[in-house]
Design an enzyme around this catalytic site. Structure first.
Site, PDB file in Angstrom:
ATOM      1  N   ASP A   1     -46.748  52.933  47.459  1.00 16.82           N
ATOM      2  CA  ASP A   1     -46.323  53.039  46.061  1.00 16.82           C
ATOM      3  C   ASP A   1     -46.836  54.317  45.403  1.00 16.82           C
ATOM      4  O   ASP A   1     -47.103  54.354  44.202  1.00 16.82           O
ATOM      5  CB  ASP A   1     -46.797  51.816  45.270  1.00 16.82           C
ATOM      6  CG  ASP A   1     -48.316  51.656  45.288  1.00 16.82           C
ATOM      7  OD1 ASP A   1     -48.961  52.215  46.198  1.00 16.82           O
ATOM      8  OD2 ASP A   1     -48.852  50.978  44.396  1.00 16.82           O
ATOM      9  N   THR A   2     -46.975  55.381  46.177  1.00 16.87           N
ATOM     10  CA  THR A   2     -47.458  56.665  45.679  1.00 16.87           C
ATOM     11  C   THR A   2     -46.322  57.686  45.691  1.00 16.87           C
ATOM     12  O   THR A   2     -45.633  57.836  46.696  1.00 16.87           O
ATOM     13  CB  THR A   2     -48.623  57.190  46.541  1.00 16.87           C
ATOM     14  OG1 THR A   2     -49.656  56.202  46.576  1.00 16.87           O
ATOM     15  CG2 THR A   2     -49.177  58.480  45.975  1.00 16.87           C
TER      16      THR A   2
END
Length: 325
Positions: free
Chosen positions: A241-242
């Protein structure tokens, strides 16, 4: 998300090096003063390579091959254009180069659809012999193979720079974009910014709804990010989720404005395909280039520290929101 390459997306160097060579060979093989490689788009026949033609493109309705008859997979031969009412007043016939005869072979895609033509033209009325037609067909076959190879190479290159889940650029794409903007900024002094993003609450989505739901969230967040940036900005997913953004032509104030837009966009509820609705937040760290920044690594270090601070603040707020002690 990135679309697959089209035939008309062939790099200019390819057209100059290979397509021009095919046009020259076709003209020489037929003893004709004019030849062209034409690629079709929705509205035009674009001559990506030509010999003896004064135009770069024609509206499809004005292309000689279309005026003579609808394009078909078969070669088309017209020994005297003046005998055809549909083309006798065409500018390429009535004005220089004053074409009189025409032979074209369609270029086909893998499904048999027509995506262009290889054509030779003469300023004298002439009948192209059967062996000449075979020769042009052979050249068209080789050209189709070359174009297919370049398309496949383009696809592989794009895959190497693309995140498979979201269609965004990957970390390699981000690093290349950063290097390019840094070099430009060092030459011109024009600022740019990088933003690093982590989703808040994403683990809870995975734990509560499963990884398939998590994938849906990532794809939707990616879509929302793309809608917030400008054309030319690079939006990339690093892992899980980066995300990262290289924002062109923007100082820190502009990056903050973009950050606010992203926070609002990401915070909107996300409807899952199973009918559930989930929400995530986003922590953002931004850093802008100026003359004191010595390297891309230094710029990323500043953005990462800003992200850590944002993450610490948002984690506390998120735990309070979720009722976690």
């Amino acid at each position: 998300m990135q679309a697959p390459p089209r035939l008309t997306d062939i790099p200019p160097a390819v057209a100059a090096a290979e397509l021009d060579a095919v046009a020259r060979l076709a003209a020489a093989a037929m003893g004709a003063p004019a030849a062209a490689v034409g690629l079709l788009d929705a509205a035009h026949l674009r001559f990506v390579a030509s010999v003896g033609l004064p135009v770069d493109s024609l509206p499809r309705d004005d292309a000689l091959c279309d005026r003579l008859a609808p394009l078909t997979p078969e070669p088309r031969h017209t020994h005297d254009l003046l005998q055809w009412p549909a083309v006798r007043a065409h500018p390429l016939v009535t004005s220089p180069p004053g074409l009189r005869s025409h032979l074209s072979v369609p270029l086909l895609d893998d499904s048999g659809g027509i995506r262009g033509v290889l054509a030779v033209m003469d300023t004298q009325a002439r009948a192209f012999q059967p062996e000449e037609q075979v020769r042009l067909q052979d050249l068209a076959t080789l050209l189709q193979c070359a174009l297919r190879c370049h398309e496949q190479a383009t696809q592989l290159s794009q895959l190497a720079l693309t995140d498979a889940l979201t269609g965004l650029g990957n970390r390699v794409h981000f690093d290349r974009s950063l290097e390019g903007e840094l070099a430009h900024a060092m030459r011109t002094g024009e600022p740019f910014s990088v933003l690093l993003l982590d989703l808040d609450g994403f683990k809870q989505v995975n734990d509560g709804f499963g990884h398939a739901a998590g994938d849906e969230v990532l794809r939707e967040v990616a879509r929302r990010l793309v809608l917030q940036v400008r054309t030319g900005d690079a939006v990339c997913r690093f892992d899980s989720d980066t995300f990262g953004i290289v924002m062109r032509h923007g100082a820190l104030e502009s990056a903050e404005v973009l950050s606010q837009r992203i926070r609002r966009a990401v915070a909107a509820p996300i409807a899952l395909s199973g009918g559930d609705e989930v929400g995530v937040g986003v922590s953002i760290g931004a850093a802008a280039y100026d003359d004191s920044v010595p390297s891309g690594k230094a710029l990323l270090d500043t953005a990462e520290e800003a992200l850590r601070q944002s993450k610490r603040h948002n984690e506390h707020r998120w735990k309070v929101f979720m009722g976690v002690r």
